[in-house]
Scaffold this motif. Structure first.
Motif, short mmCIF file in Angstrom:
data_model
loop_
_atom_site.label_atom_id
_atom_site.label_comp_id
_atom_site.label_asym_id
_atom_site.label_seq_id
_atom_site.Cartn_x
_atom_site.Cartn_y
_atom_site.Cartn_z
N ALA A 3 -26.93 17.58 86.76
CA ALA A 3 -25.60 17.12 87.12
C ALA A 3 -24.77 16.88 85.87
O ALA A 3 -25.30 16.55 84.82
CB ALA A 3 -25.68 15.83 87.93
N ILE A 4 -23.48 17.09 86.02
CA ILE A 4 -22.54 16.74 84.96
C ILE A 4 -21.31 16.13 85.60
O ILE A 4 -21.05 16.31 86.78
CB ILE A 4 -22.11 17.97 84.11
N SER A 55 -16.14 14.74 82.27
CA SER A 55 -16.14 14.53 80.83
C SER A 55 -17.13 15.46 80.13
O SER A 55 -16.83 16.07 79.11
CB SER A 55 -16.48 13.07 80.52
N VAL A 56 -18.32 15.58 80.69
CA VAL A 56 -19.34 16.47 80.12
C VAL A 56 -18.89 17.91 80.22
O VAL A 56 -19.08 18.70 79.29
CB VAL A 56 -20.70 16.25 80.81
N ALA A 57 -18.27 18.26 81.33
CA ALA A 57 -17.75 19.62 81.48
C ALA A 57 -16.74 19.93 80.37
O ALA A 57 -16.75 21.02 79.79
CB ALA A 57 -17.11 19.79 82.86
N LEU A 60 -22.41 23.06 89.62
CA LEU A 60 -21.79 22.84 88.31
C LEU A 60 -20.44 23.54 88.23
O LEU A 60 -19.48 23.00 87.68
CB LEU A 60 -22.70 23.32 87.19
N ALA A 61 -20.38 24.74 88.76
CA ALA A 61 -19.11 25.49 88.75
C ALA A 61 -18.03 24.73 89.50
O ALA A 61 -16.88 24.63 89.04
CB ALA A 61 -19.32 26.88 89.34
N LYS A 62 -18.37 24.18 90.65
CA LYS A 62 -17.41 23.41 91.44
C LYS A 62 -16.92 22.19 90.65
O LYS A 62 -15.72 21.89 90.65
CB LYS A 62 -18.03 22.96 92.76
N THR A 63 -17.85 21.49 90.01
CA THR A 63 -17.48 20.33 89.21
C THR A 63 -16.51 20.73 88.10
O THR A 63 -15.50 20.05 87.86
CB THR A 63 -18.73 19.66 88.59
N THR A 104 -13.06 21.72 89.59
CA THR A 104 -12.38 20.51 90.07
C THR A 104 -11.82 19.70 88.91
O THR A 104 -10.73 19.14 88.99
CB THR A 104 -13.34 19.65 90.91
N ALA A 105 -12.56 19.68 87.80
CA ALA A 105 -12.14 18.92 86.62
C ALA A 105 -11.12 19.69 85.78
O ALA A 105 -10.63 19.17 84.78
CB ALA A 105 -13.35 18.57 85.77
N GLY A 106 -10.81 20.91 86.16
CA GLY A 106 -9.85 21.70 85.41
C GLY A 106 -10.44 22.31 84.14
O GLY A 106 -9.71 22.70 83.23
N VAL A 107 -11.75 22.40 84.08
CA VAL A 107 -12.43 22.97 82.91
C VAL A 107 -12.49 24.48 83.08
O VAL A 107 -12.94 24.98 84.10
CB VAL A 107 -13.85 22.38 82.75
#
Length: 145
Positions: free
Chosen positions: A71-72, A75-77, A103-106, A109-112
């Motif tokens: 999990a990330i 911030s980690v992304a 991970l891709a979804k995170t 979603t985070a704009g990374v």
């Protein structure tokens, strides 16, 4: 039970409690496998270790395998993008692989956005890409004769 704790202790000793392994796979490329749960402080250490190793070995490619990351957070992304940016600035091409759907979804979603970097499905594809980028081929011994 003894075997499990011994393995955990070995990982702790080797990695300094940083969820990462790194090794040179060709003269031009190192492999860095990240695993477990990542947080911002660990990502800072990972960034240092990978960039130091890349500098010491004078390599041009780093495969960053996220296939065993549990999990990330956002911030980690963001730190993954920073890692890619730092590597690019010192002339090293990062190849990201093993990004799960979660991970891709995170990241999205985070704009990374890892769109500036090479991303491939798995380690096999990353190795193939690294060989392609360094003009190398794997051939069977039958083809050499």
């Amino acid at each position: 039970m003894y075997g499990i704790s011994k393995v955990a202790l070995s990982r702790k000793q080797i990695g300094g409690e940083v969820p990462m392994v790194a090794t040179e796979i060709t003269q031009e490329c190192i492999y860095s496998g990240l695993f477990g749960s990542l947080d911002s402080s660990r990502m800072g250490i990972i960034l240092e270790k990978i960039t130091d190793l890349a500098d010491r070995k004078q390599i041009s490619l780093v495969i960053i395998d996220l296939g065993n990351v549990e999990a990330i957070d956002s911030s980690v992304a963001g730190h993954l993008v920073k890692l890619g940016d730092v590597l690019k600035l010192v002339g090293v091409t990062p190849i990201f692989c093993g990004i799960s759907a979660q991970l891709a979804k995170t990241m999205v979603t985070a704009g990374v956005n890892l769109g500036y970097y090479i991303t491939v499905r798995d380690l096999k594809s990353a190795l193939k890409k690294s060989l392609e980028l360094t003009n190398k081929l794997i051939v069977s011994s039958d083809e050499i004769s």
